[in-house]
Design a protein around this motif. Structure first.
Motif, PDB file in Angstrom:
ATOM      1  N   UNK A   1       0.806  -1.219   0.000  1.00  0.00           N
ATOM      2  CA  UNK A   1       0.000   0.000   0.000  1.00  0.00           C
ATOM      3  C   UNK A   1       0.837   1.266   0.000  1.00  0.00           C
ATOM      4  N   UNK A   2       2.121   1.145   0.254  1.00  0.00           N
ATOM      5  CA  UNK A   2       3.013   2.293   0.259  1.00  0.00           C
ATOM      6  C   UNK A   2       3.241   2.851   1.656  1.00  0.00           C
ATOM      7  N   UNK A   3       4.421   3.432   1.838  1.00  0.00           N
ATOM      8  CA  UNK A   3       4.765   4.084   3.098  1.00  0.00           C
ATOM      9  C   UNK A   3       5.506   5.385   2.787  1.00  0.00           C
ATOM     10  N   UNK A   4       5.119   6.450   3.476  1.00  0.00           N
ATOM     11  CA  UNK A   4       5.691   7.772   3.189  1.00  0.00           C
ATOM     12  C   UNK A   4       7.049   7.927   3.861  1.00  0.00           C
ATOM     13  N   UNK A   5       8.008   8.389   3.103  1.00  0.00           N
ATOM     14  CA  UNK A   5       9.321   8.771   3.631  1.00  0.00           C
ATOM     15  C   UNK A   5       9.521  10.252   3.336  1.00  0.00           C
ATOM     16  N   UNK A   6       9.759  11.031   4.385  1.00  0.00           N
ATOM     17  CA  UNK A   6       9.985  12.465   4.240  1.00  0.00           C
ATOM     18  C   UNK A   6      11.322  12.815   4.872  1.00  0.00           C
ATOM     19  N   UNK A   7      12.185  13.456   4.083  1.00  0.00           N
ATOM     20  CA  UNK A   7      13.513  13.838   4.558  1.00  0.00           C
ATOM     21  C   UNK A   7      13.570  15.356   4.601  1.00  0.00           C
TER      22      UNK A   7
END
Length: 121
Positions: free
Chosen positions: A113-119
């Motif tokens: 389903x996807x997973x958010x990665x924010x840098x």
């Protein structure tokens, strides 16, 4: 049926690390290739890394030396260790896998389903 569930995304500062996991469950006979993709809003998904059932590995050029893909066949799980993260690594990360549910059943490709990665910079 078969499900892929990702975990491990989140918010991290530039230079930091995250480890994504993707676990396959359900009626599984065999898993062939497992892959990680990433996607920005309104853009096409980009293949980031892939690992075959025999352990052969490939990466997109932009993550070589920073990301490591691995798999644990006993757990039907693939991992993406992401080090030295940059703001341009900010995406939704998806896993997929080619899975067959029987000896004579053609493999199908399943997606998580996807997973958010924010840098952050």
């Amino acid at each position: 049926q078969v499900q892929l569930v990702e975990s491990g995304g989140g918010l991290v500062q530039a230079g930091g690390s995250l480890r994504l996991s993707c676990a396959a469950s359900g009626s599984i006979f065999s898993i062939y290739a497992m892959r990680w993709y990433r996607q920005a809003p309104g853009k096409e998904r980009e293949l980031v890394a892939a690992i075959g059932s025999g352990g052969n590995i490939d990466y997109v050029e932009s993550v070589k030396g920073r990301f490591t893909i691995s798999r644990d066949n006993a757990k039907n799980t693939t991992y993406l260790q992401m080090n030295s993260l940059k703001p341009e690594d900010t995406f939704v990360y998806f896993c997929n896998a080619d899975i067959t549910q029987g000896r004579y059943v053609p493999a199908r490709t399943y997606w998580g389903q996807g997973t958010q990665v924010t840098v952050s910079s």
